[in-house]
Design a protein around this motif. Structure first.
Motif, PDB file in Angstrom:
ATOM      1  N   SER A   1      -5.625   1.016  19.239  1.00 30.26           N
ATOM      2  CA  SER A   1      -6.507   0.181  18.439  1.00 30.26           C
ATOM      3  C   SER A   1      -5.939  -0.103  17.048  1.00 30.26           C
ATOM      4  N   GLU A   2      -5.037   0.732  16.568  1.00 24.42           N
ATOM      5  CA  GLU A   2      -4.478   0.510  15.240  1.00 24.42           C
ATOM      6  C   GLU A   2      -3.347  -0.503  15.323  1.00 24.42           C
ATOM      7  N   PRO A   3      -3.382  -1.546  14.510  1.00 23.06           N
ATOM      8  CA  PRO A   3      -2.333  -2.578  14.572  1.00 23.06           C
ATOM      9  C   PRO A   3      -0.948  -1.977  14.389  1.00 23.06           C
ATOM     10  N   GLY A   4      -0.036  -2.386  15.254  1.00 22.59           N
ATOM     11  CA  GLY A   4       1.340  -1.921  15.160  1.00 22.59           C
ATOM     12  C   GLY A   4       1.636  -0.690  15.978  1.00 22.59           C
ATOM     13  N   ALA A   5       0.602  -0.036  16.522  1.00 24.44           N
ATOM     14  CA  ALA A   5       0.814   1.190  17.294  1.00 24.44           C
ATOM     15  C   ALA A   5       1.127   0.841  18.740  1.00 24.44           C
ATOM     16  N   PHE A   6       2.031   1.591  19.360  1.00 28.05           N
ATOM     17  CA  PHE A   6       2.350   1.410  20.768  1.00 28.05           C
ATOM     18  C   PHE A   6       2.941   2.699  21.302  1.00 28.05           C
ATOM     19  N   GLY A   7       3.288   2.699  22.590  1.00 33.18           N
ATOM     20  CA  GLY A   7       3.764   3.915  23.238  1.00 33.18           C
ATOM     21  C   GLY A   7       2.705   4.444  24.183  1.00 33.18           C
ATOM     22  N   ASP A   8       3.113   5.336  25.094  1.00 29.54           N
ATOM     23  CA  ASP A   8       2.181   5.878  26.078  1.00 29.54           C
ATOM     24  C   ASP A   8       1.002   6.580  25.430  1.00 29.54           C
ATOM     25  N   THR A   9       1.225   7.204  24.289  1.00 30.96           N
ATOM     26  CA  THR A   9       0.141   7.882  23.574  1.00 30.96           C
ATOM     27  C   THR A   9      -0.035   7.314  22.168  1.00 30.96           C
ATOM     28  N   CYS A  10       0.317   6.045  21.986  1.00 29.91           N
ATOM     29  CA  CYS A  10       0.214   5.364  20.679  1.00 29.91           C
ATOM     30  C   CYS A  10       0.951   6.132  19.594  1.00 29.91           C
ATOM     31  N   GLU A  11       1.983   6.880  20.015  1.00 23.86           N
ATOM     32  CA  GLU A  11       2.697   7.721  19.058  1.00 23.86           C
ATOM     33  C   GLU A  11       3.677   6.938  18.195  1.00 23.86           C
ATOM     34  N   LYS A  12       3.978   5.720  18.608  1.00 21.57           N
ATOM     35  CA  LYS A  12       4.951   4.929  17.866  1.00 21.57           C
ATOM     36  C   LYS A  12       4.205   3.895  17.027  1.00 21.57           C
ATOM     37  N   CYS A  13       4.453   3.919  15.745  1.00 21.50           N
ATOM     38  CA  CYS A  13       3.767   2.985  14.859  1.00 21.50           C
ATOM     39  C   CYS A  13       4.555   2.853  13.560  1.00 21.50           C
ATOM     40  N   PRO A  14       5.660   2.098  13.585  1.00 20.74           N
ATOM     41  CA  PRO A  14       6.492   2.009  12.382  1.00 20.74           C
ATOM     42  C   PRO A  14       5.810   1.300  11.222  1.00 20.74           C
ATOM     43  N   THR A  15       4.807   0.459  11.516  1.00 24.22           N
ATOM     44  CA  THR A  15       4.159  -0.293  10.435  1.00 24.22           C
ATOM     45  C   THR A  15       2.840   0.313  10.006  1.00 24.22           C
ATOM     46  N   CYS A  16       2.461   1.439  10.583  1.00 24.93           N
ATOM     47  CA  CYS A  16       1.210   2.081  10.177  1.00 24.93           C
ATOM     48  C   CYS A  16       1.364   2.647   8.762  1.00 24.93           C
ATOM     49  N   PRO A  17       0.254   2.693   8.035  1.00 19.84           N
ATOM     50  CA  PRO A  17       0.347   3.185   6.656  1.00 19.84           C
ATOM     51  C   PRO A  17       0.880   4.600   6.555  1.00 19.84           C
ATOM     52  N   ASP A  18       0.634   5.406   7.559  1.00 20.63           N
ATOM     53  CA  ASP A  18       1.027   6.802   7.473  1.00 20.63           C
ATOM     54  C   ASP A  18       2.355   7.083   8.164  1.00 20.63           C
ATOM     55  N   ALA A  19       3.068   6.030   8.586  1.00 18.65           N
ATOM     56  CA  ALA A  19       4.304   6.256   9.340  1.00 18.65           C
ATOM     57  C   ALA A  19       5.331   7.007   8.514  1.00 18.65           C
ATOM     58  N   CYS A  20       5.523   6.576   7.256  1.00 20.16           N
ATOM     59  CA  CYS A  20       6.517   7.235   6.410  1.00 20.16           C
ATOM     60  C   CYS A  20       6.111   8.667   6.116  1.00 20.16           C
ATOM     61  N   GLY A  21       4.814   8.881   5.862  1.00 21.18           N
ATOM     62  CA  GLY A  21       4.358  10.239   5.567  1.00 21.18           C
ATOM     63  C   GLY A  21       4.517  11.168   6.743  1.00 21.18           C
ATOM     64  N   THR A  22       4.248  10.655   7.958  1.00 21.39           N
ATOM     65  CA  THR A  22       4.378  11.480   9.157  1.00 21.39           C
ATOM     66  C   THR A  22       5.828  11.846   9.421  1.00 21.39           C
ATOM     67  N   LYS A  23       6.725  10.867   9.306  1.00 22.36           N
ATOM     68  CA  LYS A  23       8.133  11.115   9.604  1.00 22.36           C
ATOM     69  C   LYS A  23       8.829  11.885   8.484  1.00 22.36           C
ATOM     70  N   ARG A  24       8.261  11.849   7.283  1.00 18.93           N
ATOM     71  CA  ARG A  24       8.871  12.569   6.170  1.00 18.93           C
ATOM     72  C   ARG A  24       8.962  14.058   6.492  1.00 18.93           C
ATOM     73  N   GLU A  25       7.880  14.617   7.059  1.00 13.26           N
ATOM     74  CA  GLU A  25       7.878  16.057   7.351  1.00 13.26           C
ATOM     75  C   GLU A  25       8.965  16.425   8.343  1.00 13.26           C
ATOM     76  N   CYS A  26       9.223  15.513   9.301  1.00 14.37           N
ATOM     77  CA  CYS A  26      10.280  15.783  10.276  1.00 14.37           C
ATOM     78  C   CYS A  26      11.666  15.693   9.624  1.00 14.37           C
ATOM     79  N   ILE A  27      11.838  14.752   8.714  1.00 14.24           N
ATOM     80  CA  ILE A  27      13.119  14.654   7.993  1.00 14.24           C
ATOM     81  C   ILE A  27      13.355  15.932   7.194  1.00 14.24           C
ATOM     82  N   GLU A  28      12.308  16.408   6.523  1.00 12.87           N
ATOM     83  CA  GLU A  28      12.457  17.609   5.688  1.00 12.87           C
ATOM     84  C   GLU A  28      12.823  18.826   6.514  1.00 12.87           C
ATOM     85  N   CYS A  29      12.116  19.025   7.625  1.00 15.19           N
ATOM     86  CA  CYS A  29      12.362  20.262   8.379  1.00 15.19           C
ATOM     87  C   CYS A  29      13.633  20.186   9.216  1.00 15.19           C
TER      88      CYS A  29
END
Length: 795
Positions: A605-633
């Motif tokens: 339902s969120e614009p820009g989200a896709f994938g089997d579990t809507c896990e992919k969303c490069p244009t979502c507002p929280d995309a950078c924040g979500t991936k930041r934690e993975c970059i850090e760890c």
């Protein structure tokens, strides 16, 4: 029973008139209990025509409780030894890491029952570690590095267990063309003519060098004896060797009561099934042990490489955890293998294997920090669902895995079991639940409640049935040629009011046009499409909605023109699953919190989200924040995910490090954040055409250096001097220009006033030059030149 009844009443309230049990399709107790888990049968004699109904309705209608047949699902625990706390028990067979160990479930089709499984990884559990090393030529530096591996590894592992054994094996590749050098001059030395390394041993498939032992010196001695070999192509025959190391239990020395680790060290990719056809090997790998008297794989040149499926099967059968220790270049390839082979992990190996000790310890701790359940031999008509309760005590529906555990933690899993149908013969079946890599297991025996108790008390040629039928479950089943509720009529006889008894309502066709009236009851015609039934032949089992040509989508039964869906499915044609497991993302959220689970699939339902579990969303507002934690760890071992060790579980995107980012990539999103030391980290988040998420990050954050006080002072002083020089030069220029203009004007002064005027004859200018005769004068003023030529005379 109460739970099933309440859930049914919620779906079909009696006031609505919808009652699946009274659809008219059940002509026997067994057919009744198959309609729905809430249906019951009244076996009381003379009760009435409709005996299949809700339990409460049957009682209201006068059926006594002792005549109500209502099988229910239940669970019985047969063996439940308590969980152990230590692995160093007097007898290792007494160590228990899963509870219970044996249970029996009785299942009514469509109904479900549940039980709980507890798992604990005990402390000080014995460990068997077999080191399987690639001995191709490119690993010669690594072989030197591990000469004293046994001593160092034993010292490290002694901190984790008091019972540790170590073994060693090697591999290269199949010694046939095109995988190895087979020309005569290479038979004894494949490195013949190779200037960089002129001497090596002949190629071989798998060689078992040292069985598992606690003699560390023997391990070091055997390792120091080894020499590298040389094969022709880049891929190695490592998967062939893994199968042999897993299935040759007696030769390797795997202990039943120990934790099994197989470390696979290589610097290249493996050959897979069907690669062997290049060398003429058409026989598939049989997964059996083929060690000869020289402890080498005698079938290496006789059968193909193993498939990933076979590899995973043999590792699971022998409770072996596989650790891929591979170079960074091939990390992603082996990481993909771990998703297909349960119980495997991958770690990055330095080019010379200098980090192998820490790699093994880290992998061991990682393995011991999680528990994952697997199911084997699951019957086709049995449906299982899991709910994990990990160390935080929060239930996680749909998950059968717990991570971030400490040794000694106890986790539990609630298992719901449901039978979708009755198998032929309703024979008992069984399946096994076990944690990956554990020898402990839970054995589950399944019995099916597909028969009614009253059926066992059937009376043939009963007087209740006019001695021409069988009295079963309160109803007469007449012999061929006899009809009536008590078998009192013969075919062809007519009752007093045949039309009234065979017509559903005034104006309706007799027997619904699909049968004939005989002895005051309808005899339904046969149909090539299925069964026609009902008191007035008004029902059938083939006129229901279909999905893709399949009646009730294969997930329900057709009753009187309406699909009655099995548990877990809804919809007019039963094609919509209520199961949400497939909608759970890796973080445990339904559709990653960006959509809704509909019929077992995520609708984002969120614009820009896709994938089997809507896990992919490069244009979502929280995309950078979500991936930041993975970059850090992942890159810097920092951030919130590094503290609770969930990085490996939640961060599965591929991360590529670069020196500079391509910010012109329109398909990606540029993300920036400020690190703890005030540096700026940049990365790009993009999705490939295959749907795979890619994170492209800088190798190091961009950090601006602090200002130099001396440089600042010199810059300020220099600026002041420069401004002064510029102002001085401007002032000097202005003065020069002014002087030159004044000087130029002095040559062009106007004539004197009248009181000084003298008459000029010809060109007399005595007031300027005095008395001059025929004189030429050249003067310059500024950039101008003046030339005067005149004859002066004074009067």
């Amino acid at each position: 029973m109460g739970q099933s009844f309440l859930s049914f009443c919620t779906e079909f309230p009696p006031s609505s008139g919808l009652n699946v049990c009274m659809s008219g399709s059940a002509t026997s107790c067994e057919e009744c209990i198959l309609i729905h888990p809430s249906c019951a049968w009244c076996a009381q004699e003379g009760f009435g025509r409709v005996r299949c109904d809700l339990t409460q309705s049957l009682q209201i209608r006068g059926c006594k409780a002792q005549f109500i047949e209502f099988p229910s699902s239940q669970t019985s625990i047969l063996k439940s030894n308590p969980l152990s706390t230590k692995g160093s028990a007097p007898s290792q067979n007494e160590v228990t890491q899963i509870m219970p160990q044996k249970i029996s479930v009785s299942l009514r089709p469509g109904d479900q029952t549940s039980f709980q499984v507890q798992v604990r990884q005990v402390e000080d559990y014995p460990v068997d570690l077999y080191y399987l090393m690639d001995l191709s030529l490119s690993m010669k530096d690594d072989l030197v590095t591990i000469h004293n591996l046994g001593t160092k590894l034993t010292e490290e592992m002694s901190r984790l267990t008091s019972n540790f054994r170590l073994g060693f094996g090697t591999f290269v590749d199949k010694n046939i063309s095109p995988f190895s050098y087979t020309e005569p001059k290479y038979q004894n030395n494949p490195c013949n003519g190779y200037k960089l390394f002129p001497n090596c041993v002949p190629s071989f498939g798998f060689r078992h060098v040292l069985s598992l032992t606690d003699k560390v010196d023997r391990f070091n001695q055997e390792v120091q004896k080894q020499m590298v070999s040389r094969n022709r192509d880049a891929p190695e025959g490592g998967f062939d060797a893994i199968v042999q190391a897993a299935v040759c239990k007696e030769e390797i020395g795997w202990r039943k009561e120990a934790f099994h680790l197989l470390v696979f060290a290589t610097d290249d990719v493996p050959h897979l099934a069907l690669d062997g056809k290049l060398g003429g090997l058409v026989n598939p790998n049989d997964g059996e042990c083929h060690l000869d008297k020289n402890n080498e794989n005698s079938a290496s040149t006789q059968m193909d490489y193993p498939s990933l499926g076979l590899l995973g099967e043999k590792l699971a059968e022998n409770n072996i955890y596989l650790i891929f220790a591979v170079t960074r270049r091939y990390y992603v390839i082996y990481k993909n293998y771990t998703a297909l082979i349960p119980g495997t992990t991958v770690e990055i190996l330095d080019m010379d294997s200098k980090n192998i000790i820490q790699l093994i310890v880290n992998a061991y701790n990682n393995i011991r920090s999680k528990v994952e359940l697997t199911v084997s031999d699951q019957p086709e008509d049995i449906s299982l669902s899991f709910t994990a309760t990990c160390q935080d005590g929060q239930p996680l529906p749909g998950l059968r895995k717990c991570s971030d555990l400490k040794i000694g933690d106890t986790v539990s899993f609630d298992v719901n079991v449901e039978a979708r149908s009755c198998p032929k013969g309703a024979a008992s079946q069984s399946f096994t639940i076990k944690p990956v890599g554990f020898k402990d297991r839970l054995e589950v025996t399944v019995d099916y409640s597909c028969d009614c108790g009253c059926t066992r008390a059937a009376q043939t040629n009963s007087s209740v049935c006019s001695s021409t039928g069988t009295f079963t479950c309160g109803k007469c089943y007449c012999e061929p040629g006899y009809l009536g509720s008590h078998c009192e009529c013969q075919e062809g006889e007519s009752g007093n009011n045949p039309l009234g008894a065979c017509r559903e309502a005034e104006g309706k066709r007799m027997c619904s046009g699909r049968g004939e009236c005989s002895c005051n009851q309808c005899l339904c015609y046969e149909s090539e499409f299925g069964k026609v039934y009902g008191s007035f032949c008004e029902c059938d089992d083939f006129s229901c909605a279909r999905h893709k040509g399949v009646l009730c989508a294969g997930h329900g039964e057709c009753h009187c023109g309406e699909c009655k869906c099995h548990a877990g499915y809804i919809g007019d044609n039963c094609n919509c699953s209520t199961e949400t497991t497939s909608c759970l993302a890796d973080d445990g959220q339904l559709c990653s919190g960006r959509g809704h689970c509909v019929c077992g699939h995520c609708h984002c339902s969120e614009p820009g989200a896709f994938g089997d579990t809507c896990e992919k969303c490069p244009t979502c507002p929280d995309a950078c924040g979500t991936k930041r934690e993975c970059i850090e760890c992942r890159l810097f071992n920092s951030g919130p995910l590094a503290d609770n060790q969930t990085c490996q579980r939640l961060c599965k995107d591929e991360i590529i490090t670069v020196e500079a980012l391509d910010t012109d990539d329109s398909a990606g999103v540029l993300c920036l954040y400020k690190s703890e030391n005030d540096c700026v980290m940049k990365f790009m988040y993009s999705e490939h055409a295959n749907g795979k998420s890619i994170l492209t990050a800088l190798k190091e954050p961009e950090c601006g250096g602090g200002p130099d006080a001396l440089m600042v002072l010199l810059a300020v002083v220099g600026s002041i001097l420069m401004v002064g020089i510029i102002l001085l030069a401007a002032w000097k220029l202005a003065i020069t220009v002014h002087d030159r203009r004044a000087f130029a004007q002095s040559w062009l002064l106007p004539p004197p006033s009248p009181r000084h005027h003298k008459r000029v004859t010809h060109q007399s200018i005595s007031w300027v030059f005095g008395s001059l005769n025929d004189t030429s004068v050249n003067r310059s003023a500024g950039n101008c030149s003046f030339t005067f030529s005149a004859t002066f005379s004074q009067h």
